[in-house]
Design a protein around this motif. Sequence first.
Motif, PDB file in Angstrom:
ATOM      1  N   PHE A 448       0.864  -1.191   0.000  1.00  0.00           N
ATOM      2  CA  PHE A 448       0.000   0.000   0.000  1.00  0.00           C
ATOM      3  C   PHE A 448       0.895   1.233   0.000  1.00  0.00           C
ATOM      4  O   PHE A 448       1.872   1.302   0.752  1.00  0.00           O
ATOM      5  CB  PHE A 448      -0.909   0.015   1.234  1.00  0.00           C
ATOM      6  CG  PHE A 448      -1.777   1.235   1.338  1.00  0.00           C
ATOM      7  CD1 PHE A 448      -2.910   1.368   0.549  1.00  0.00           C
ATOM      8  CD2 PHE A 448      -1.449   2.279   2.201  1.00  0.00           C
ATOM      9  CE1 PHE A 448      -3.712   2.492   0.640  1.00  0.00           C
ATOM     10  CE2 PHE A 448      -2.235   3.403   2.294  1.00  0.00           C
ATOM     11  CZ  PHE A 448      -3.374   3.513   1.510  1.00  0.00           C
ATOM     12  N   ALA A 449       0.571   2.194  -0.866  1.00  0.00           N
ATOM     13  CA  ALA A 449       1.346   3.434  -0.927  1.00  0.00           C
ATOM     14  C   ALA A 449       0.400   4.572  -1.285  1.00  0.00           C
ATOM     15  O   ALA A 449      -0.409   4.458  -2.208  1.00  0.00           O
ATOM     16  CB  ALA A 449       2.470   3.343  -1.972  1.00  0.00           C
ATOM     17  N   CYS A 450       0.489   5.645  -0.541  1.00  0.00           N
ATOM     18  CA  CYS A 450      -0.290   6.840  -0.849  1.00  0.00           C
ATOM     19  C   CYS A 450       0.490   8.062  -0.393  1.00  0.00           C
ATOM     20  O   CYS A 450       1.422   7.969   0.421  1.00  0.00           O
ATOM     21  CB  CYS A 450      -1.670   6.815  -0.196  1.00  0.00           C
ATOM     22  SG  CYS A 450      -1.660   7.106   1.592  1.00  0.00           S
ATOM     23  N   LEU A 451       0.114   9.217  -0.933  1.00  0.00           N
ATOM     24  CA  LEU A 451       0.765  10.476  -0.581  1.00  0.00           C
ATOM     25  C   LEU A 451      -0.326  11.453  -0.178  1.00  0.00           C
ATOM     26  O   LEU A 451      -1.312  11.639  -0.900  1.00  0.00           O
ATOM     27  CB  LEU A 451       1.565  11.015  -1.770  1.00  0.00           C
ATOM     28  CG  LEU A 451       2.566  12.118  -1.444  1.00  0.00           C
ATOM     29  CD1 LEU A 451       3.785  12.017  -2.354  1.00  0.00           C
ATOM     30  CD2 LEU A 451       1.966  13.497  -1.579  1.00  0.00           C
ATOM     31  N   CYS A 452      -0.162  12.064   0.997  1.00  0.00           N
ATOM     32  CA  CYS A 452      -1.172  12.966   1.560  1.00  0.00           C
ATOM     33  C   CYS A 452      -0.587  14.368   1.716  1.00  0.00           C
ATOM     34  O   CYS A 452       0.608  14.525   2.003  1.00  0.00           O
ATOM     35  CB  CYS A 452      -1.650  12.466   2.923  1.00  0.00           C
ATOM     36  SG  CYS A 452      -2.244  10.756   2.914  1.00  0.00           S
ATOM     37  N   LEU A 453      -1.438  15.373   1.518  1.00  0.00           N
ATOM     38  CA  LEU A 453      -1.069  16.767   1.731  1.00  0.00           C
ATOM     39  C   LEU A 453      -1.558  17.198   3.110  1.00  0.00           C
ATOM     40  O   LEU A 453      -2.659  16.836   3.539  1.00  0.00           O
ATOM     41  CB  LEU A 453      -1.665  17.660   0.643  1.00  0.00           C
ATOM     42  CG  LEU A 453      -1.167  17.379  -0.782  1.00  0.00           C
ATOM     43  CD1 LEU A 453      -1.847  18.300  -1.764  1.00  0.00           C
ATOM     44  CD2 LEU A 453       0.348  17.529  -0.866  1.00  0.00           C
ATOM     45  N   LEU A 477     -10.051   0.989   3.181  1.00  0.00           N
ATOM     46  CA  LEU A 477      -9.566   1.763   4.323  1.00  0.00           C
ATOM     47  C   LEU A 477     -10.201   3.138   4.407  1.00  0.00           C
ATOM     48  O   LEU A 477      -9.833   3.934   5.285  1.00  0.00           O
ATOM     49  CB  LEU A 477      -8.044   1.933   4.228  1.00  0.00           C
ATOM     50  CG  LEU A 477      -7.208   0.646   4.240  1.00  0.00           C
ATOM     51  CD1 LEU A 477      -5.741   0.975   4.023  1.00  0.00           C
ATOM     52  CD2 LEU A 477      -7.405  -0.095   5.555  1.00  0.00           C
ATOM     53  N   ALA A 478     -11.144   3.453   3.488  1.00  0.00           N
ATOM     54  CA  ALA A 478     -11.761   4.789   3.409  1.00  0.00           C
ATOM     55  C   ALA A 478     -10.705   5.861   3.169  1.00  0.00           C
ATOM     56  O   ALA A 478     -10.752   6.951   3.732  1.00  0.00           O
ATOM     57  CB  ALA A 478     -12.561   5.098   4.671  1.00  0.00           C
ATOM     58  N   MET A 479      -9.731   5.535   2.313  1.00  0.00           N
ATOM     59  CA  MET A 479      -8.657   6.487   2.001  1.00  0.00           C
ATOM     60  C   MET A 479      -8.490   6.659   0.489  1.00  0.00           C
ATOM     61  O   MET A 479      -7.374   6.593  -0.017  1.00  0.00           O
ATOM     62  CB  MET A 479      -7.340   6.025   2.626  1.00  0.00           C
ATOM     63  CG  MET A 479      -7.284   6.100   4.127  1.00  0.00           C
ATOM     64  SD  MET A 479      -5.681   5.556   4.765  1.00  0.00           S
ATOM     65  CE  MET A 479      -4.563   6.737   4.003  1.00  0.00           C
ATOM     66  N   GLN A 515      -4.687   1.694  13.496  1.00  0.00           N
ATOM     67  CA  GLN A 515      -5.744   0.682  13.559  1.00  0.00           C
ATOM     68  C   GLN A 515      -6.536   0.618  12.253  1.00  0.00           C
ATOM     69  O   GLN A 515      -7.023  -0.437  11.861  1.00  0.00           O
ATOM     70  CB  GLN A 515      -6.689   1.005  14.728  1.00  0.00           C
ATOM     71  CG  GLN A 515      -6.090   0.727  16.099  1.00  0.00           C
ATOM     72  CD  GLN A 515      -5.659  -0.727  16.235  1.00  0.00           C
ATOM     73  OE1 GLN A 515      -6.426  -1.636  15.919  1.00  0.00           O
ATOM     74  NE2 GLN A 515      -4.423  -0.950  16.688  1.00  0.00           N
ATOM     75  N   ARG A 516      -6.658   1.771  11.586  1.00  0.00           N
ATOM     76  CA  ARG A 516      -7.333   1.769  10.274  1.00  0.00           C
ATOM     77  C   ARG A 516      -6.544   0.920   9.281  1.00  0.00           C
ATOM     78  O   ARG A 516      -7.115   0.104   8.546  1.00  0.00           O
ATOM     79  CB  ARG A 516      -7.466   3.198   9.753  1.00  0.00           C
ATOM     80  CG  ARG A 516      -8.112   3.253   8.380  1.00  0.00           C
ATOM     81  CD  ARG A 516      -8.090   4.642   7.783  1.00  0.00           C
ATOM     82  NE  ARG A 516      -8.878   5.603   8.532  1.00  0.00           N
ATOM     83  CZ  ARG A 516      -9.165   6.827   8.097  1.00  0.00           C
ATOM     84  NH1 ARG A 516      -8.732   7.225   6.904  1.00  0.00           N
ATOM     85  NH2 ARG A 516      -9.878   7.646   8.829  1.00  0.00           N
ATOM     86  N   LEU A 517      -5.207   1.083   9.259  1.00  0.00           N
ATOM     87  CA  LEU A 517      -4.381   0.283   8.358  1.00  0.00           C
ATOM     88  C   LEU A 517      -4.412  -1.197   8.763  1.00  0.00           C
ATOM     89  O   LEU A 517      -4.472  -2.085   7.899  1.00  0.00           O
ATOM     90  CB  LEU A 517      -2.950   0.801   8.367  1.00  0.00           C
ATOM     91  CG  LEU A 517      -2.726   2.232   7.862  1.00  0.00           C
ATOM     92  CD1 LEU A 517      -1.237   2.551   7.858  1.00  0.00           C
ATOM     93  CD2 LEU A 517      -3.304   2.421   6.472  1.00  0.00           C
ATOM     94  N   ALA A 518      -4.373  -1.455  10.072  1.00  0.00           N
ATOM     95  CA  ALA A 518      -4.417  -2.846  10.524  1.00  0.00           C
ATOM     96  C   ALA A 518      -5.743  -3.498  10.152  1.00  0.00           C
ATOM     97  O   ALA A 518      -5.794  -4.696   9.868  1.00  0.00           O
ATOM     98  CB  ALA A 518      -4.196  -2.908  12.037  1.00  0.00           C
ATOM     99  N   GLY A 519      -6.827  -2.718  10.135  1.00  0.00           N
ATOM    100  CA  GLY A 519      -8.122  -3.262   9.736  1.00  0.00           C
ATOM    101  C   GLY A 519      -8.129  -3.741   8.298  1.00  0.00           C
ATOM    102  O   GLY A 519      -8.956  -4.582   7.931  1.00  0.00           O
TER     103      GLY A 519
END
Length: 965
Positions: A448-453, A477-479, A515-519
């Motif tokens: 999993f890889a994402c970039l956030c501002l 993950l709602a992301m 916990q969101r990522l672990a879910g």
Amino acid sequence: MARPPSPAIVLVVFGLVSGVLLADGHRVYPNLHTILDTGVALLSGILALNLWGAGQHERGDIAKRLALVFLATCAMEVVHVLVTVEWSGPLAPIRASSGVLRPSTWPPPSHLLPLGVIGALIWPAGGRSGLAVFALAILVTAAALFAAYQHLPTYLPPGPLGITRPTLILPPLLWVLAGVLAWRLADHDRIAGALPTTAAILALANGVMLYSRSPADAPAMAAHLGKMAGDFTLLFFLFQTASRDMRDRVQAEAALSTLNAELDQRVAERTAELEAETLERWKSQRLLEAVVENSPAVIYVKALDGRYLMVNRRYGDIFHIDRDGMIGRTDHDIFPAEIADAFRSMDVRVAAADQPLTEEEVAPHDDGPHAYISVKSPLRDETGQVYAVFGISTDITERKDAEAKLHTQLERLSLLDEITRAIGQRQDNQSIFQVVVRSIEDQLPADFACLCLYDDLERALTVAAVGLNSQALALELAMPERARVDIDENGLSQCVRGRLVYEPDIANIPFPFPQRLAGGGLGSMVCAPLQVESKVFGVLVVARFQPNAFVSAECEFLRQLSEHVALAAHQAQLHTALQAAYDDLRQSQQAIMQQERLKALGQMASGIAHDINNALSPVSLYTEAMLETETGLSPAGRGQLEIINRAVEDVGQTIGKMREFYRLRETQLETEPVQLNELVDQVLELTRARWNDMAMQRGVVIKVVTALEPDLPLVLGVASEIREALVNLVFNAIDALPDGGVLTVSTARIGGNAGDAVRVSVADNGIGMDAEARRRCLEPFFTTKGERGTGLGLAMVYGVAQRHGAELDIQSSPGAGAAVSLTFARAIDGRAVPDAAAVAPRRRLRLLLVDDDPVLLKALSDALESDGHVVTIANGGGAGIELFEASQAGDRFDAVFTDLGMPYVDGRRVATAIKELSATTPVILLTGWGQGLLADEDIPPHIDLVLSKPPKLRELRAALARLTM
């Protein structure tokens, strides 16, 4: 490596299913139709990706061109799927268009694919430019096929051989030609070698389609299955090609290992020679034992049956074995069976080879397996017979670990360099972020890889980019992109302070984000800050499913990468800001220059407007009076007077608009429904002298052609302004035809049968304009006519278009003439509003006229007296005041008309004096500056109404009716 399954299995399955469908040929399969259409589209997209990857790997132009062909075919097949599905809800408009698109969505890709394959095989140009031209040709061919099959029939009664779809007879023939071409090119290109089989299958499938009678009948389904079978055949070939490439690579690596073994063998041979020399040189057994005992390597001698004859002290220390107790034992007494068998196998090979051998072996230690490089050599007795095997094994575990770390570090540096170069070629942050997350996914790799501002004020992160392979997990993950992530008090809060955070096991961290990522099943994560000048503006989040999945080198790599990304993003922001500032500056400069030009025109117009309006006033009044009172005029004379009257009105409107060239506000128009066809007839009559009489005097012929659409919708506007604009365009067209030619005036609806807009165009086939003239033609005072031109014609046309909210379009090139069109919005309600100016006063009035122009006084007096009023004239402001004072003792005036600009006593003083004597007497101001006074908020006090010169009878009557009733 396992070989992919044979495509023959797939072909047999597809053939059996097709046979079953054709055996029961009277049924239709709508659901199967949708599934097969979707499968065909997906296979085309997959083939496009695989062919492009094969072209990138082999640097082959044919594979890349085939990828473009399958990509275009995929797009057209997706359209076919969209119009086949029964959509509802927000997608219902697609369903509404299916009746038009559906009959023409299967044939275009059926033709485009074989045509594109043939083109890909015979296309002469290579490289990027050739690929771009080929892609353009594919797009043009696709558009042409789609347009053609909008009009060709889909199904016909059975013809020769029972064919019901004769328009699809070409694809089977094209596939035969494609197969022949591919067969001839098979020796030169691997991809071409797979196409003959695919072409044969697709030719058969398209042949079956000729007998289809509905979109989902049995022949159509068999054709769909055949097309999928052909695509699967090509896909299997690509998989087999990749498998063969991998096998060749493994063989190459094995050959390299053999070369290394030979090198090690040479080293072993040299070592054996050195050992022999040492043995010969050192006769003393004690000295030899000292060397053996103090060697850091493991030294041993084994009999041919595998029993140890001697081991050194290092051997016993490592394996915790008594040296003396080891004599007579074998490897199976000490090591596990698998390791002991490997040692014994090498000993046997050394004895059989009758020469030293060097191999890498693995032996168990207390801290785990260790790697050894073992050099083993046969020992001979006095007779030359081999009686034992002598071995020296050196621990190379540390060297191997160092090599692995160095290799990993080099890979990370190479990846960092590759990503840096990729993001350096982009100028927008979104594309930079996408390159980063996709590269991390594919090459780090990451699950999993994402970039956030980061928003410092709201203390929250916004997801800006998610990797392609992480899309599904991001939704779970709602992301997804643009999702909000609040900052909690764990690693995220530390990360936005500028620290890299690594959590090896996020399942045990009791904070919301871990916990969101672990879910989602993730076990470990790294968060790297994007920081510029001590300010964090984003966070790079990388995670894997396994706990403790990141090593320190990977964390350092992500830290360095985040620094590069932050710098690239900052540079992209600076570039965007600089470009925006440059664009704003250029627009400001252009606006200032345009305003200065218009201001100069307005200042000149203000100086001459008064005199022109005064001169036109008698002409306007007498013309209107003659049209109303002279009943004996001939039709030709009345028509000419009407033309004069319209021309005078247009000149008055033009003078009134000249001051608007330098105003910043928008002119407020009093619009009415206008019929453009009628205006065109009037304009041609007004300009007849120029394009007919004067042209014939010069010995040239200008042919005027009209193309007026009947029942043209009305538009809202000012008829005089639009007529004036068209006159200017006609004059410009005449000037562009010095040797004669054709002048065309046309009208047309725009936007369907009802017409959302109406366009009027004036075109000529004259000299045209070059690029510079086309760019500057709307500037006031710019002209290409020399002393004959003023440079105001097109500028005034542009002003009319702006005031009416119309679109002005100019098309011209040197020697090809020019075409200028005005597009007006259609009037929603075409009914005319009653003209309040036509209302006349109901009684006879006593009027006072004050002006310094005797001609205007005479004309205005005659006009008002013809309506039955009693008119008294005063030449100048002073005389007017005296006459009004005298009337107070007897018959008073019902209203007073006064000019504004008069010598000695102007209109302002006249109005003030009259209101002081009689506050209820209306004062009407006649001025050459007209309604501009209203816009300027400069109406003199004591004025009840302002009328523009030249005055119109209907305006005079309306003013008197309103002020005296």
